[in-house]
Design a protein around this motif. Structure first.
Motif, PDB file in Angstrom:
ATOM      1  N   GLY A  26       0.812  -1.214   0.000  1.00 56.29           N
ATOM      2  CA  GLY A  26       0.000   0.000   0.000  1.00 56.29           C
ATOM      3  C   GLY A  26       0.841   1.256   0.000  1.00 56.29           C
ATOM      4  N   ALA A  27       1.923   1.253   0.769  1.00 51.69           N
ATOM      5  CA  ALA A  27       2.802   2.429   0.821  1.00 51.69           C
ATOM      6  C   ALA A  27       3.451   2.682  -0.542  1.00 51.69           C
ATOM      7  CB  ALA A  27       3.878   2.236   1.893  1.00 51.69           C
ATOM      8  N   PHE A  28       3.999   1.630  -1.155  1.00 52.59           N
ATOM      9  CA  PHE A  28       4.638   1.810  -2.449  1.00 52.59           C
ATOM     10  C   PHE A  28       3.617   2.095  -3.548  1.00 52.59           C
ATOM     11  CE2 PHE A  28       8.286  -0.369  -0.410  1.00 52.59           C
ATOM     12  CZ  PHE A  28       9.229   0.616  -0.650  1.00 52.59           C
ATOM     13  N   GLY A  29       2.429   1.497  -3.444  1.00 51.87           N
ATOM     14  CA  GLY A  29       1.388   1.760  -4.434  1.00 51.87           C
ATOM     15  C   GLY A  29       0.913   3.197  -4.392  1.00 51.87           C
ATOM     16  N   THR A  30       0.691   3.718  -3.191  1.00 54.22           N
ATOM     17  CA  THR A  30       0.262   5.114  -3.085  1.00 54.22           C
ATOM     18  C   THR A  30       1.388   6.061  -3.489  1.00 54.22           C
ATOM     19  OG1 THR A  30       0.774   5.124  -0.717  1.00 54.22           O
ATOM     20  CG2 THR A  30      -1.511   4.730  -1.340  1.00 54.22           C
ATOM     21  N   LEU A  31       2.624   5.679  -3.182  1.00 58.28           N
ATOM     22  CA  LEU A  31       3.756   6.500  -3.617  1.00 58.28           C
ATOM     23  C   LEU A  31       3.854   6.524  -5.145  1.00 58.28           C
ATOM     24  CD1 LEU A  31       6.256   8.196  -2.972  1.00 58.28           C
ATOM     25  CD2 LEU A  31       7.557   6.058  -2.825  1.00 58.28           C
ATOM     26  N   ALA A  32       3.667   5.366  -5.772  1.00 57.72           N
ATOM     27  CA  ALA A  32       3.712   5.300  -7.235  1.00 57.72           C
ATOM     28  C   ALA A  32       2.601   6.147  -7.844  1.00 57.72           C
ATOM     29  CB  ALA A  32       3.598   3.849  -7.701  1.00 57.72           C
ATOM     30  N   GLY A  37       0.990  10.906 -10.751  1.00 61.73           N
ATOM     31  CA  GLY A  37       0.161  12.109 -10.783  1.00 61.73           C
ATOM     32  C   GLY A  37       0.985  13.375 -10.816  1.00 61.73           C
ATOM     33  N   LEU A  38       2.094  13.365 -10.092  1.00 61.94           N
ATOM     34  CA  LEU A  38       2.976  14.531 -10.061  1.00 61.94           C
ATOM     35  C   LEU A  38       3.630  14.755 -11.427  1.00 61.94           C
ATOM     36  CD1 LEU A  38       3.823  16.527  -7.847  1.00 61.94           C
ATOM     37  CD2 LEU A  38       5.819  15.097  -7.439  1.00 61.94           C
ATOM     38  N   ILE A  39       4.061  13.678 -12.050  1.00 61.18           N
ATOM     39  CA  ILE A  39       4.705  13.778 -13.356  1.00 61.18           C
ATOM     40  C   ILE A  39       3.699  14.218 -14.423  1.00 61.18           C
ATOM     41  CG2 ILE A  39       5.793  12.428 -15.202  1.00 61.18           C
ATOM     42  CD1 ILE A  39       7.145  10.793 -12.906  1.00 61.18           C
ATOM     43  N   LYS A  40       2.517  13.630 -14.405  1.00 57.39           N
ATOM     44  CA  LYS A  40       1.501  13.992 -15.400  1.00 57.39           C
ATOM     45  C   LYS A  40       0.936  15.387 -15.162  1.00 57.39           C
ATOM     46  CE  LYS A  40      -0.033   9.457 -16.853  1.00 57.39           C
ATOM     47  NZ  LYS A  40      -1.186   8.573 -17.019  1.00 57.39           N
ATOM     48  N   MET A  42      -1.836  16.371 -13.882  1.00 54.32           N
ATOM     49  CA  MET A  42      -3.243  16.540 -14.246  1.00 54.32           C
ATOM     50  C   MET A  42      -4.094  17.028 -13.074  1.00 54.32           C
ATOM     51  SD  MET A  42      -3.614  13.228 -16.738  1.00 54.32           S
ATOM     52  CE  MET A  42      -5.349  13.456 -17.002  1.00 54.32           C
ATOM     53  N   THR A  43      -3.638  16.848 -11.854  1.00 51.67           N
ATOM     54  CA  THR A  43      -4.364  17.331 -10.683  1.00 51.67           C
ATOM     55  C   THR A  43      -3.453  18.213  -9.854  1.00 51.67           C
ATOM     56  OG1 THR A  43      -3.786  15.316  -9.479  1.00 51.67           O
ATOM     57  CG2 THR A  43      -5.929  15.339 -10.540  1.00 51.67           C
ATOM     58  N   SER A  44      -4.054  18.954  -8.966  1.00 51.47           N
ATOM     59  CA  SER A  44      -3.270  19.886  -8.156  1.00 51.47           C
ATOM     60  C   SER A  44      -2.374  19.126  -7.173  1.00 51.47           C
ATOM     61  CB  SER A  44      -4.194  20.830  -7.390  1.00 51.47           C
ATOM     62  OG  SER A  44      -4.850  20.135  -6.355  1.00 51.47           O
ATOM     63  N   ARG A  45      -1.318  19.777  -6.781  1.00 52.77           N
ATOM     64  CA  ARG A  45      -0.383  19.186  -5.828  1.00 52.77           C
ATOM     65  C   ARG A  45      -1.076  18.899  -4.494  1.00 52.77           C
ATOM     66  NH1 ARG A  45       5.153  20.891  -6.442  1.00 52.77           N
ATOM     67  NH2 ARG A  45       6.208  19.052  -5.724  1.00 52.77           N
ATOM     68  N   ALA A  46      -1.961  19.794  -4.057  1.00 52.94           N
ATOM     69  CA  ALA A  46      -2.673  19.598  -2.791  1.00 52.94           C
ATOM     70  C   ALA A  46      -3.562  18.359  -2.850  1.00 52.94           C
ATOM     71  CB  ALA A  46      -3.517  20.830  -2.461  1.00 52.94           C
ATOM     72  N   THR A  47      -4.224  18.148  -3.986  1.00 51.73           N
ATOM     73  CA  THR A  47      -5.068  16.964  -4.148  1.00 51.73           C
ATOM     74  C   THR A  47      -4.227  15.701  -4.156  1.00 51.73           C
ATOM     75  OG1 THR A  47      -6.691  18.234  -5.400  1.00 51.73           O
ATOM     76  CG2 THR A  47      -6.775  15.845  -5.630  1.00 51.73           C
ATOM     77  N   LEU A  48      -3.084  15.745  -4.837  1.00 54.39           N
ATOM     78  CA  LEU A  48      -2.188  14.590  -4.871  1.00 54.39           C
ATOM     79  C   LEU A  48      -1.690  14.237  -3.475  1.00 54.39           C
ATOM     80  CD1 LEU A  48      -0.033  15.313  -8.044  1.00 54.39           C
ATOM     81  CD2 LEU A  48      -1.635  13.423  -7.712  1.00 54.39           C
ATOM     82  N   ILE A  49      -1.317  15.237  -2.718  1.00 50.96           N
ATOM     83  CA  ILE A  49      -0.826  14.998  -1.357  1.00 50.96           C
ATOM     84  C   ILE A  49      -1.940  14.440  -0.489  1.00 50.96           C
ATOM     85  CG2 ILE A  49       0.020  16.142   0.736  1.00 50.96           C
ATOM     86  CD1 ILE A  49       1.640  18.003  -1.154  1.00 50.96           C
ATOM     87  N   ALA A  50      -3.138  15.000  -0.598  1.00 50.39           N
ATOM     88  CA  ALA A  50      -4.275  14.504   0.185  1.00 50.39           C
ATOM     89  C   ALA A  50      -4.591  13.059  -0.178  1.00 50.39           C
ATOM     90  CB  ALA A  50      -5.490  15.396  -0.041  1.00 50.39           C
ATOM     91  N   ASP A  51      -4.571  12.738  -1.478  1.00 53.27           N
ATOM     92  CA  ASP A  51      -4.826  11.360  -1.906  1.00 53.27           C
ATOM     93  C   ASP A  51      -3.729  10.417  -1.426  1.00 53.27           C
ATOM     94  OD1 ASP A  51      -7.127  12.209  -3.145  1.00 53.27           O
ATOM     95  OD2 ASP A  51      -6.279  12.159  -5.186  1.00 53.27           O
ATOM     96  N   PHE A  52      -2.482  10.878  -1.463  1.00 56.18           N
ATOM     97  CA  PHE A  52      -1.362  10.059  -0.984  1.00 56.18           C
ATOM     98  C   PHE A  52      -1.522   9.752   0.507  1.00 56.18           C
ATOM     99  CE2 PHE A  52       2.818   9.897   1.079  1.00 56.18           C
ATOM    100  CZ  PHE A  52       3.313   8.738   0.494  1.00 56.18           C
ATOM    101  N   ARG A  53      -1.797  10.792   1.283  1.00 55.99           N
ATOM    102  CA  ARG A  53      -1.953  10.596   2.729  1.00 55.99           C
ATOM    103  C   ARG A  53      -3.127   9.687   3.050  1.00 55.99           C
ATOM    104  NH1 ARG A  53      -1.378  16.185   5.785  1.00 55.99           N
ATOM    105  NH2 ARG A  53      -1.520  14.742   7.512  1.00 55.99           N
ATOM    106  N   SER A  54      -4.218   9.858   2.316  1.00 56.62           N
ATOM    107  CA  SER A  54      -5.394   9.027   2.526  1.00 56.62           C
ATOM    108  C   SER A  54      -5.108   7.565   2.178  1.00 56.62           C
ATOM    109  CB  SER A  54      -6.550   9.552   1.670  1.00 56.62           C
ATOM    110  OG  SER A  54      -7.670   8.728   1.778  1.00 56.62           O
TER     111      SER A  54
END
Length: 129
Positions: A26-32, A37-40, A42-54
């Motif tokens: 789960g940790a590596f999957g969410t990191l991937a 998402g960061l490379i593409k 397509m979504t905001s950095r705040a959303t990516l961080i929130a999704d990662f933490r979740s």
């Protein structure tokens, strides 16, 4: 020939391995997912961080469920002494605290509270939740 306690230890070890694997995968999957998402972009950095933490929090919660199950099996079936029961009680208390803390972090509410209303979601999105 193995006895019943050996089978219980093997089952407990298997449950512990599954719990640990859930956390690691789960940790590596969410990191991937975060990095993709960061490379593409397509979504905001705040959303990516929130999704990662979740996602990370949910993986930890699920893995902890398996690890506690292994502790319960081991304590009840193999070594039911007062000392082992007290250790188990401490583990369950710590796990419960972690679970509540992660639930608040993930969902922004206590586990016993009802789900958020639809008018709350846009405000949370603005805050990066």
């Amino acid at each position: 020939m193995t006895n019943e306690a050996d089978w219980i230890h093997m089952a407990t070890s298997a449950v512990e391995i599954v719990g640990t694997a859930i956390i690691v995968v789960g940790a590596f999957g969410t990191l991937a997912a975060f990095l993709v998402g960061l490379i593409k972009g397509m979504t905001s950095r705040a959303t990516l961080i929130a999704d990662f933490r979740s996602g990370l929090g949910r993986s930890i919660l699920l893995g902890l469920e398996f690890l506690v199950a292994a502790d319960i099996i081991n304590t009840v079936a193999v070594d039911p002494t007062i000392e082992s029961l007290l250790v188990l009680a401490g583990i369950v208390l710590i796990r419960t605290f972690l679970s509540f803390s992660l639930e608040v972090e993930i969902d922004g509410r206590w586990p016993w509270q009802k789900g958020r209303s639809d008018d709350q979601a846009p405000r949370d999105a603005e805050r990066g939740r």
